[in-house]
Design a protein around this motif. Structure first.
Motif: not given
Length: 272
Positions: A180-181, A191-195, A175-176, A107-112
């Protein structure tokens, strides 16, 4: 349906003994795979959970040494935070030492603040992700290899990196976003979706299958479960399967308080 579990390698309950025991128990129960996550460094005051994370690649290497069959997954490695060349070496080594059992969730990450601590521009993470994937796949498949890098500091001209993987390493994308798609359907193996609920996953899967109809492109989801009601878990698995999910990884709903033994035993019962 393939079922896997998240290992207790993160959170206040994480210990080497539990990681080993749950990996071996997952294999004994006939589960498909075991998974780990990633954070390298986190802002202590604002991070919402325990900051304890064992390194994912080293954890899976250790797990590979105490198991024989279960696949080894990352959910997910944040590729833009890492330089692709040493990471490619680590992943190829793990894949080969384990007999080809690695599933590379990315994934690309989210925590700046994590990117800032590592000296990686957060707003370039998509471009670094694309270039990093291409660079890793180049060194995994070409010998000698040359690669012109634009976003990642690297000069690769007529060089060699060994060992190369003994088999292709499947790359599943968490991907979200729209970008990413596009990346997932262009270069991904799954594809590994989360929650996401089955209802939320259904339109995403339909769109993915329009672009990637081959069954080898794996549709996977990560779902939380507290370990209390196996019947409810079976119903959830059936609902996911009905919308086209092929693989489910189960994680405790709250890794700080849930009983990991109940979760893994319940998933084993659901798999049976």
């Amino acid at each position: 349906m393939q079922l896997g579990i998240h290992l207790p390698h993160a959170g206040s309950q994480a210990t080497p003994a539990l990681i080993k025991r749950h990996a071996q128990r997952a294999e004994a129960l006939g589960l498909s795979d075991v998974w780990v996550s990633e954070h390298i460094i986190v802002p202590r005051a604002s991070f919402p959970r325990s900051p304890l994370f064992y390194d994912p690649v080293l954890t899976l290497t250790w797990v590979a040494a105490v198991t024989e069959r279960v696949r080894l997954g990352t959910s997910v490695l944040v590729l833009p935070m890492r330089h692709p060349l040493p990471l490619a070496k680590e992943l190829s080594t793990l894949h080969n030492l384990s007999g080809g059992r690695l599933i590379l969730g990315v994934g690309v990450g989210w925590l700046e603040p994590e990117f800032a601590a590592l000296g990686v521009p957060f707003n370039e993470r998509g471009r670094r992700m694309d270039e990093g994937i291409n660079m890793m796949r180049a060194v995994w498949s070409q010998d000698p290899v040359s690669f012109e890098a634009k976003h990642i500091p690297a000069v690769v001209e007529d060089m060699t990196m060994l060992p190369q993987p003994i088999s292709p390493i499947p790359m599943w994308h968490g991907s979200r976003s729209e970008a990413a798609h596009r990346r997932t359907v262009k270069v991904g193996d799954g594809w590994h979706g989360s929650q996401v609920t089955p209802a939320e996953a259904a339109p995403v899967i339909a769109r993915l299958r329009k672009d990637r109809p081959e069954p080898e492109f794996t549709i996977s989801v990560r779902t939380h479960w507290a370990g209390k009601d196996v019947g409810e878990l079976r119903e959830r698995i059936a609902a996911y399967e009905a919308v086209g999910v092929q693989h489910i990884m189960v994680h405790p709903h709250d890794r700080e308080v849930d009983d990991w033994d109940e979760v893994i035993e319940g998933v084993g019962k659901a798999a049976g």
